[in-house]
Design an enzyme around this catalytic site. Structure first.
Site, mmCIF file in Angstrom:
data_model
loop_
_atom_site.group_PDB
_atom_site.id
_atom_site.type_symbol
_atom_site.label_atom_id
_atom_site.label_comp_id
_atom_site.label_asym_id
_atom_site.label_seq_id
_atom_site.Cartn_x
_atom_site.Cartn_y
_atom_site.Cartn_z
ATOM 1 N N ALA A 175 0.826 -1.212 0.000
ATOM 2 C CA ALA A 175 0.000 0.000 0.000
ATOM 3 C C ALA A 175 0.860 1.262 0.000
ATOM 4 C CB ALA A 175 -0.927 -0.023 1.214
ATOM 5 N N HIS A 176 0.202 2.401 -0.028
ATOM 6 C CA HIS A 176 0.915 3.684 -0.174
ATOM 7 C C HIS A 176 1.827 3.988 1.017
ATOM 8 C CE1 HIS A 176 -3.063 5.843 1.254
ATOM 9 N NE2 HIS A 176 -2.798 4.786 1.971
#
Lengths: 351, 351, 351
Positions: A244-245
């Site tokens: 994820a980011h």
């Protein structure tokens, strides 16, 4: 499809620094597992679990470790060496058919923007797309159907297999390998509940893959909300891994198949996250941490720590939990016996 | 690559409705996390976990909440506002480089069937394919390498990133975003054991994505056996989510990374299924339900219910299970002490 | 979009070998679930869970089993038959719109190497790529954007949906279906720690898919380190399944959504690995084994065995674990009562 190679067991032993026990002139022309080998193959014993397959194999020769009982060859020539696994890798490489060449060229069906800078000896395969202001370093290969977004830079000697998608402004280093179907730089999953519904948070950051990173097939690595989602040098991802980011993964860590790392987690160097494990957002895994398969990690793991289960805990605690039904059954039995002794005492006290 | 923007802290404070505490004329030209910020950046404190990073940050300015101790700035200018997270999102958006334009055009390498209807201002990227009788609404963007099957309709202002596959007869609404690598409308997994082996059940239904839906990268949403698999308005899917045939997901629900929903499950409005959770087929999650990460849900969850674990249960039950080893250890200790008392009584009764 | 078909309930009953109870001349022109049906639809009761929906449905006709109470039709015509599920599949097939044709042709935008051999009646869609020395059998369809690597062979009557990637030297049988986004033949995840860092082990083997195999969307099947990763005849994979290098899966086994199989596992015939389960490397699942959803299997499962949980265990053991909190609570209560009796005895003994 490639010129077939034939070697004697002596030549194989020389290749791997081993010693022949048996027919020094036996010919081999391929590699196979003990079970599937035919009489022209060389095989190996890399896992003790398969020891009993050695005397039964049809292979002409078997690479074994120094502690193997050489009288138990079952007819195959043995080649004894220190580390059969590493030795066999050399033999595999020797016999391997050459990989596809992806020769230097820009295929006429590829679409390369005028402003893109493409280095020397680059392969851009059929129907690949290189957008405006992207940059591809010398000797890199962008295979068929892959997409390189605008302002994205790819280093030298990097191999991007067919049908990979890399969005705008990402940074890919030298000697990187990205397998098919993988998506780099998709938006991080960022939404806030606003007064008039769900609001999408812009994801203005990038993904950075340092030198020597390898990303498996059908992985996803989201671009950062701001700054970068970052795989440091030598990081290896298996297939179907989701990052994820804003996650940072330290040098040479490995993320195994189908694991997932939530936003802003920080993963140290040399960490192994085993298959299907999930790592919560905003936590830290210290250098050298080991996360068991399928674990759900909800808090920091110290350097060198090993955790297992969901929520993940040290192995000792996990094992106590595993044997709990037996512990309880034993306790139940004890309680039953105690009750009998209490009842006996009660009967006596009434007398 | 874009004109860089420079603002004073006062201008940033005006943008977000905040108050400057410190240098009102300090200049900032970018956004970063507290840890990675340089002296030209503005940062923010959005999670108390990072409070101690504020005095150590190199950022010129930090956006903080009203309860932050303004004497603890460590040299940075503070900008105080009610909701630093939402305020920072505005600042990110201000400094964000412009997204790629995907200008209105049908790229010459795209393959658009004669019978397809393409609206005004549509982008069809390189090597994208629009099959017969498909329909693309005004202002939508079908990026490079994406595939739109026959009779599929895409609404207005929808953005389909590179290398997405949408099969025949699906319905995609207005303002939808679909990230790269995602597959919409693949066959549901339907087989029956027949007298002469496994028989494939035809999957004649469709997938419908209503307005404002966003689907992450490398997701899969299978077409219905009959009728439709349906994501209602505003539903958001993270990456690598799998939705099986005939599932219905209510308005504004969120399915987080790597979760999976089995066939014919019905999910209400405003539900959150956290990362890696699995939802059984033919069950219902009521409006506003919360499913913890990695949970395996095997029965209905009432509206507003929160469940965790596998099989999933209310949080209280799950916590009792988590502390069970401690409960049992305590019980074991009690039993040991009781046994001593019983033995004492037995000795006394013999006297 | 297709000529609509209209049938009487009598004609439907003839199609499925059923008996009409109600209006024998009622007209139906489509299929739907009980809940979503309109007055022109035929529906069915395939799962007792939905029994109460029968009298409320708007459907003109409902297919039910022999034990259904025919007085409880609520106005719909009933069609009674032995197996409503299988009967309804026939009706679905009858009313289904025809699938896309993918007609025999090589699209001008496809890139087919001169040395590739393409059979009769083959469809090669827009922007598909067939590399050197690949071979496509009669009647197979390689849809838009799919990639077939060099020396790979595809059998007859096989359907490869858009945006699939199959690397070099793989072997795909007859009548195989591969859904979009799937990657076949990516490198197995093989690394060894060497003296100067992580060393990539060459993956020189292949993937072999036998006749009648079906692979869902966004799956990954890695090529073998040597030899082959092998899906035997009739194996079915759901979406987002990951199969690692050197795995063998026996005839007609099913791997359900998001499950993963680690390297060199051997899976027998007719096995079902349910959704999200993980199978360790180098273990064996016997013929007909059943692995419950989300399980983590760490050791061999015997033929016909059923296991559940992580680490996976027989269902009886798993259930004991599930009810453990209740068992402990009961034990705790017993201990409390015993303690009171001990204290009573102690008081008495002091008298």
């Amino acid at each position: 499809m490639s010129d077939s190679k034939i070697k004697t067991t002596t030549e194989i032993a020389e290749l791997i620094g081993g010693t022949v026990r048996g027919d020094a002139e036996a010919l081999v022309s391929g590699v196979q597992s003990l079970k599937d080998a035919k009489k022209e193959d060389v095989s190996f014993l890399g896992n003790k679990k398969y020891t009993e397959q050695v005397p039964d194999t049809a292979a002409a020769a078997v690479i074994v470790g120094p502690d193997y009982d050489v009288n138990n060859s079952g007819g195959a020539t043995l080649i004894v060496c220190e580390t059969p696994n590493i030795a066999f890798a050399k033999v595999i490489e020797f016999f391997a058919p050459p990989p596809p060449e992806y020769p230097p060229m820009i295929h006429p069906s590829a679409v390369v923007a005028d402003s893109a800078r493409v280095g020397n000896g680059v392969h851009v395969g059929p129907c690949a797309v290189i957008e405006a202001n992207a940059e591809i370093g010398d000797g890199s290969k962008i295979c068929a159907g892959s997409y390189i977004g605008e302002y994205t830079t790819v280093g030298r000697g990097t191999l991007i297999y067919p049908n990979v998608s890399i969005r705008e402004r990402c940074v890919v280093g030298d000697g990187v390998i990205i397998h098919s179907g993988t998506v780099i730089g998709s938006d991080g999953f960022g939404f806030e509940a606003g007064p008039s519904g769900i609001v999408k948070i812009p994801q203005m950051g990038i993904v950075q893959l340092d030198d020597g990173v390898e990303i498996g097939a059908n992985c996803t690595i989201d671009r950062a909300r701001f700054g970068r989602t970052w795989m440091k040098a030598g990081v290896k991802l298996d297939n179907q891994v989701h990052v994820a980011h804003n996650v940072v993964v330290g040098e040479c860590s490995m993320l195994i198949g189908q694991c997932g790392i939530a936003g802003s987690a920080e993963i140290g160097r040399g960490v192994i996250v085993a298959a299907k494990a999930g790592i919560n957002g905003h936590i830290t895994l210290g250098d050298g941490a080991r996360i068991a398969g399928t674990s759900g990690v909800v808090k920091d793991v110290p350097p060198g720590g090993t955790v297992v289960g969901t929520p993940a805990e040290p192995k000792r605690d996990f094992m106590a939990r595993i044997i709990l039904p037996k512990t309880v059954a034993k306790l139940k039995e004890q309680v039953k016996l105690m009750l009998e002794r209490i009842e006996e005492l009660e009967r006596n006290s009434k007398d």
